[in-house]
Scaffold this motif. Structure first.
Motif, short mmCIF file in Angstrom:
data_model
loop_
_atom_site.label_atom_id
_atom_site.label_comp_id
_atom_site.label_asym_id
_atom_site.label_seq_id
_atom_site.Cartn_x
_atom_site.Cartn_y
_atom_site.Cartn_z
N GLU A 186 0.83 -1.21 0.00
CA GLU A 186 0.00 0.00 0.00
C GLU A 186 0.87 1.26 0.00
O GLU A 186 0.56 2.23 -0.69
CB GLU A 186 -0.93 0.01 1.22
CG GLU A 186 -2.05 -1.00 1.13
CD GLU A 186 -2.83 -1.13 2.43
OE1 GLU A 186 -2.32 -0.72 3.50
OE2 GLU A 186 -3.95 -1.66 2.37
N ARG A 241 0.85 4.05 -2.88
CA ARG A 241 0.56 5.43 -2.51
C ARG A 241 1.65 6.36 -3.04
O ARG A 241 1.37 7.39 -3.65
CB ARG A 241 0.42 5.59 -1.00
CG ARG A 241 -0.03 6.98 -0.58
CD ARG A 241 -0.18 7.16 0.94
NE ARG A 241 -0.79 6.04 1.63
CZ ARG A 241 -0.13 5.12 2.36
NH1 ARG A 241 1.17 5.19 2.48
NH2 ARG A 241 -0.78 4.15 2.96
N ARG A 242 2.93 6.00 -2.84
CA ARG A 242 4.03 6.83 -3.33
C ARG A 242 4.01 6.92 -4.85
O ARG A 242 4.23 7.98 -5.41
CB ARG A 242 5.38 6.27 -2.84
CG ARG A 242 5.63 6.55 -1.35
CD ARG A 242 7.03 6.17 -0.93
NE ARG A 242 7.34 4.75 -1.12
CZ ARG A 242 6.98 3.78 -0.29
NH1 ARG A 242 6.28 4.05 0.79
NH2 ARG A 242 7.32 2.53 -0.53
N GLU A 251 1.14 9.22 -5.79
CA GLU A 251 1.43 10.62 -5.45
C GLU A 251 2.46 11.22 -6.39
O GLU A 251 2.46 12.42 -6.65
CB GLU A 251 1.91 10.72 -3.99
CG GLU A 251 0.80 10.48 -3.00
CD GLU A 251 1.31 10.30 -1.57
OE1 GLU A 251 2.54 10.21 -1.36
OE2 GLU A 251 0.45 10.24 -0.66
N GLY A 311 -1.89 11.84 -9.55
CA GLY A 311 -1.99 11.79 -8.09
C GLY A 311 -2.16 13.14 -7.44
O GLY A 311 -2.37 13.24 -6.25
#
Length: 159
Positions: free
Chosen positions: A145, A149-150, A153, A158
């Motif tokens: 996760e 997410r990185r 983003e 993102g």
């Protein structure tokens, strides 16, 4: 079979000790009994299998001897003293243990008090489950996760 304080049936108890012992030995869940200081006074084969020690080797050991070195292990003798005196409601515990082969495993322990006829705490009965795979899966999911997410983003979509 090793004897323990729980071998004596209590009044009104419909089950006898022999069938209970047979059930405990057949369970795939580790079950053990401790005295007030955390010394193992009964264990089934499932606990021996998890720890890598024989049943006879485990009898007389302190349960904290099986824990990974660190603050939790160091605090365990005082915890038993506090539990014996204050008798708070039992809540499941997690710990990191070290079986005979030296690897580290994560365990979940459900427990309750062993009391005499007057209600005084005389020890503890415990059921232990090896949750190492569950902990590893949770860690892998968190890592995945975090990577997702990185990546999100840092992508043009993102922000």
């Amino acid at each position: 079979m090793p004897q323990s304080p729980s071998d004596k049936p209590t009044a009104g108890n419909e089950l006898t000790v022999a069938p209970i012992r047979g059930l405990l030995e057949a369970l795939p869940i580790a079950v053990y009994e401790l005295d007030r200081s955390g010394r193992i006074v009964y264990t089934n084969q499932a606990y021996a299998s998890i720890t890598g020690y024989g049943v006879d080797e485990l009898l007389g050991m302190y349960v904290h001897e099986l824990m990974a070195p660190g603050p939790a292990r160091d605090a365990t003798p005082a915890l038993f003293e506090r539990l014996t005196v204050e008798a708070p409601n039992p809540t499941p515990l997690t710990a990191e243990n070290v079986p005979r082969d030296g690897r580290r495993i994560h365990v979940e322990i459900h427990w309750n008090y062993r009391r005499d006829e007057g209600g005084t705490v005389t020890g503890f009965v415990c059921a232990l489950k090896d949750i190492t795979e569950q902990v590893r899966a949770d860690e892998a999911l968190r890592d995945s996760e975090g990577r997702f997410r990185r990546m999100f983003e840092q992508s043009p979509w993102g922000t």
